[in-house]
Scaffold this motif. Structure first.
Motif, mmCIF file in Angstrom:
data_model
loop_
_atom_site.group_PDB
_atom_site.id
_atom_site.type_symbol
_atom_site.label_atom_id
_atom_site.label_comp_id
_atom_site.label_asym_id
_atom_site.label_seq_id
_atom_site.Cartn_x
_atom_site.Cartn_y
_atom_site.Cartn_z
ATOM 1 N N UNK A 29 53.894 0.027 -22.450
ATOM 2 C CA UNK A 29 52.703 0.817 -22.718
ATOM 3 C C UNK A 29 51.837 0.145 -23.780
ATOM 4 N N UNK A 30 50.780 0.814 -24.160
ATOM 5 C CA UNK A 30 49.969 0.378 -25.283
ATOM 6 C C UNK A 30 49.189 -0.902 -25.015
ATOM 7 N N UNK A 31 48.894 -1.616 -26.098
ATOM 8 C CA UNK A 31 48.040 -2.793 -26.014
ATOM 9 C C UNK A 31 48.630 -3.866 -25.112
ATOM 10 N N UNK A 32 49.921 -4.117 -25.231
ATOM 11 C CA UNK A 32 50.551 -5.147 -24.407
ATOM 12 C C UNK A 32 50.406 -4.823 -22.931
ATOM 13 N N UNK A 33 50.684 -3.587 -22.565
ATOM 14 C CA UNK A 33 50.553 -3.184 -21.173
ATOM 15 C C UNK A 33 49.135 -3.340 -20.668
ATOM 16 N N UNK A 34 48.169 -2.965 -21.497
ATOM 17 C CA UNK A 34 46.760 -3.084 -21.092
ATOM 18 C C UNK A 34 46.366 -4.530 -20.857
ATOM 19 N N UNK A 37 48.080 -5.943 -17.713
ATOM 20 C CA UNK A 37 47.440 -5.347 -16.535
ATOM 21 C C UNK A 37 46.091 -5.998 -16.267
ATOM 22 N N UNK A 38 45.320 -6.229 -17.327
ATOM 23 C CA UNK A 38 44.039 -6.916 -17.161
ATOM 24 C C UNK A 38 44.236 -8.288 -16.517
ATOM 25 N N UNK A 39 45.238 -9.023 -17.003
ATOM 26 C CA UNK A 39 45.503 -10.356 -16.450
ATOM 27 C C UNK A 39 45.882 -10.280 -14.987
ATOM 28 N N UNK A 40 46.723 -9.328 -14.635
ATOM 29 C CA UNK A 40 47.132 -9.175 -13.238
ATOM 30 C C UNK A 40 45.958 -8.846 -12.332
ATOM 31 N N UNK A 41 44.987 -8.115 -12.867
ATOM 32 C CA UNK A 41 43.804 -7.731 -12.083
ATOM 33 C C UNK A 41 42.717 -8.799 -12.100
ATOM 34 N N UNK A 42 42.966 -9.898 -12.794
ATOM 35 C CA UNK A 42 41.993 -10.980 -12.815
ATOM 36 C C UNK A 42 40.908 -10.845 -13.859
ATOM 37 N N UNK A 43 41.085 -9.928 -14.791
ATOM 38 C CA UNK A 43 40.116 -9.786 -15.872
ATOM 39 C C UNK A 43 40.390 -10.826 -16.957
ATOM 40 N N UNK A 44 39.348 -11.276 -17.640
ATOM 41 C CA UNK A 44 39.524 -12.315 -18.647
ATOM 42 C C UNK A 44 40.255 -11.778 -19.872
ATOM 43 N N UNK A 45 41.225 -12.555 -20.333
ATOM 44 C CA UNK A 45 41.994 -12.230 -21.525
ATOM 45 C C UNK A 45 41.313 -12.880 -22.728
ATOM 46 N N UNK A 46 40.949 -12.094 -23.721
ATOM 47 C CA UNK A 46 40.246 -12.622 -24.884
ATOM 48 C C UNK A 46 41.190 -13.405 -25.783
ATOM 49 N N UNK A 47 40.601 -14.148 -26.715
ATOM 50 C CA UNK A 47 41.407 -14.854 -27.704
ATOM 51 C C UNK A 47 42.241 -13.851 -28.502
ATOM 52 N N UNK A 48 41.635 -12.730 -28.867
ATOM 53 C CA UNK A 48 42.370 -11.702 -29.613
ATOM 54 C C UNK A 48 43.539 -11.156 -28.791
ATOM 55 N N UNK A 49 43.324 -10.975 -27.483
ATOM 56 C CA UNK A 49 44.416 -10.562 -26.604
ATOM 57 C C UNK A 49 45.528 -11.605 -26.604
#
Length: 401
Positions: A29-34, A37-49
């Motif tokens: 859950x939480x930030x890690x899960x988000x 999930x973003x990466x799996x959906x093809x959304x860009x992962x920020x440097x902060x992420x």
């Protein structure tokens, strides 16, 4: 060679693998899960992420990270694990740059110093071709008496010896150095190399692309902004390069995410990178480590290496899709496992690789293609020989040795 440090993590990941990504993600859950999930959906992962992912310690989160990276690898590049048959020709170890992390260099006159002749380079090229190599990778020390014309002659020598041999040579620092010694622009020097048949450049000498790190570990090397400038110029001249990071010394985890963000930005602009190669710092014989009084790490931990493959797969998704393990620096067993956490390429056979060995690595001479294929099949993947720019030369789908 993986150590006891990572065994429990690997076991946890393997125990959860049958659950699939969805099953594992249901526990996070939480930030890690988000972020995952973003990466799996093809959304860009920020440097902060990326910084957040490099810092996770929870076993469930680490398992989710590794398994999600492996799924993204499968979705984006499939189940083929590639390798290239190549030979390293380190043409000289004479160098006056004195990088703290290097024990390969030697002063002129030192009993370890050597400088290959053009005839010796030609001979090694022919030997490599005769046993199936398609590439020679050439890098060397920054010899104070050579100039850009020497690099041009190296390419001419290889091409005369074996016209079909792919030349993968000269870091961005060597490009800068060659141009400077001839008093010409870097783009002009790149064109001169290209015009005599040179093929691709290794994206080494990057170390970590953060000045507060570079100015300590390699103060006499080119700064970050020059590395970026030279790489972009190479790409703009139609030349491809690899990209690398050399990590686990004085750097911190947030530096790794910054570095990945810089590589991604370059790739968005130029599209010139063929792959990303994480290179762990080998400390044992280096001045950086032996003179540090305990301030320099003994290389990245096994867990940090695992995270590097997974996080880079996520941060570079859609931009640099080939991620290479390093059997030279990790050992074959841990390199094999890293192929189940985001990586898809086994690297090269090398035939001899001296730089890592002088720093204290246990591997680095030669890794037979049949061993790459064996290790690939053991993890249920398909081995394939590639060329330098990832064209598939032969796929071994039917169990051929």
């Amino acid at each position: 060679m993986k150590t006891e440090e990572i065994d429990s993590i690997i076991n946890s990941i393997e125990q959860r693998r049958p659950l699939g990504v969805d099953g594992v993600m249901s526990r996070v859950n939480g930030t890690t899960g988000r972020i995952i999930e973003d990466a799996l959906l093809g959304r860009e992962i920020s440097v902060e992420d990326g910084v957040h992912l490099f810092n996770i310690e929870d076993t469930e989160e680490i398992s989710a990270l590794a398994l999600a990276a492996d799924q993204i690898r499968k979705d984006d590049v499939g189940d083929v694990v590639t390798y290239v048959v190549n030979r390293n020709i380190n043409f000289t170890n004479i160098c006056d740059v004195y990088c703290g992390f290097c024990n390969f260099m030697a002063d002129e006159g030192d009993e370890r110093a050597y400088f290959l002749s053009m005839d010796e380079v030609a001979e090694r090229t022919v030997e490599a071709w005769e046993i199936g190599a398609t590439e020679v990778c050439m890098q060397g020390g920054m010899h104070p008496e050579i100039d850009g014309n020497f690099y041009i002659e190296l390419i001419k020598t290889v091409k005369k010896a074996v016209p079909e041999m792919h030349t993968h040579a000269f870091s961005p620092y060597e490009i800068y150095y060659g141009a400077k010694t001839l008093g010409i622009e870097e783009a002009d020097f790149i064109r001169r190399l290209r015009d005599v048949g040179h093929n691709t450049f290794p994206g080494t000498a990057a170390e970590v692309l953060v000045e507060e790190v570079r100015k300590v570990i390699a103060p006499r090397k080119i700064p970050t902004e020059v590395w970026i400038r030279v790489v972009k110029k190479a790409h703009m001249e139609g030349m491809r390069t690899t990209s690398t990071i050399m990590y686990g010394h004085l750097d911190k985890r947030h530096h790794w995410a910054i570095h990945l963000g810089i590589l991604r930005d370059i790739q968005k602009e130029t599209g010139g990178f063929t792959e990303f190669v994480p290179l762990r710092f080998i400390p044992w014989n280096t001045r950086l480590f032996t003179h540090s009084k305990g301030k320099v790490k003994k290389g990245p931990t096994d867990l940090d290496q695992l995270k590097m493959y997974a996080v880079s797969r996520m941060m570079l998704r859609g931009w640099i899709n080939n991620i290479q393990v390093s059997w030279v620096k990790q050992g074959p067993e841990f390199a094999q496992f890293s192929l189940t956490a985001g990586a898809n390429d086994f690297g090269g056979t090398l035939m001899e690789e001296q730089i890592s060995r002088f720093a204290g690595a246990s591997y680095g001479q030669y890794f037979p293609p049949e061993e790459f294929r064996k290790l690939t099949r053991e993890i249920g993947r398909i081995p394939a020989e590639r060329d330098t720019t990832y064209g598939i030369l032969r796929t071994f789908e039917n169990g051929e040795a």
